[in-house]
Design a protein around this motif. Sequence first.
Motif, PDB file in Angstrom:
ATOM      1  N   PRO A 104       0.837  -1.203   0.000  1.00 54.99           N
ATOM      2  CA  PRO A 104       0.000   0.000   0.000  1.00 54.99           C
ATOM      3  C   PRO A 104       0.873   1.253   0.000  1.00 54.99           C
ATOM      4  O   PRO A 104       1.959   1.284   0.588  1.00 54.99           O
ATOM      5  CB  PRO A 104      -0.815  -0.118   1.290  1.00 54.99           C
ATOM      6  N   GLU A 105       0.387   2.260  -0.691  1.00 62.92           N
ATOM      7  CA  GLU A 105       1.116   3.530  -0.763  1.00 62.92           C
ATOM      8  C   GLU A 105       1.095   4.205   0.604  1.00 62.92           C
ATOM      9  O   GLU A 105       0.065   4.251   1.270  1.00 62.92           O
ATOM     10  CB  GLU A 105       0.474   4.452  -1.807  1.00 62.92           C
ATOM     11  N   THR A 106       2.222   4.704   1.003  1.00 63.98           N
ATOM     12  CA  THR A 106       2.301   5.444   2.266  1.00 63.98           C
ATOM     13  C   THR A 106       2.440   6.920   1.944  1.00 63.98           C
ATOM     14  O   THR A 106       3.045   7.306   0.943  1.00 63.98           O
ATOM     15  CB  THR A 106       3.506   4.986   3.114  1.00 63.98           C
TER      16      THR A 106
END
Length: 143
Positions: A115-117
């Motif tokens: 997942p993109e942070t």
Amino acid sequence: MASTTAPARAVETTASVAPPAKPIVIGAHAPQGPGLGGAFLALVLVLGLIVGLGWLLKRLPGGGFRQADGLRIVASIPLGGKERAAVVQVGGEQLLLGIGAGGVRTLHVLPQPLPETSPAQMPTLKNLPDFKQLLAQRLRKDT
């Protein structure tokens, strides 16, 4: 004994008076430095040269410090002094790589992308904690 006295001759001395010698100034014949204007001009020239070479380095093929197209490091964590693990995205696929002194190895191909942070943000003046409260908390923990 008869003494004959010669008439005394007046010795005329005509001493010519020379003008006093000029005092010697130390460093009078030394070359002069560039002065403040020349130093400023040299500084501007050097800074312009640095900027120009940086611009040229970006324009040359293979030069510069930009990342390759389609390849980016998603996450990285150090595992030891010279070892680390990194998740690299190549196109639409993410790979877990082991990086060490012996080389780089693919450890795992991730079935789903991580997942993109959100990027870390610097706190603003409004979000800063109160120093007085932090100090009081710290002093209470130490005692």
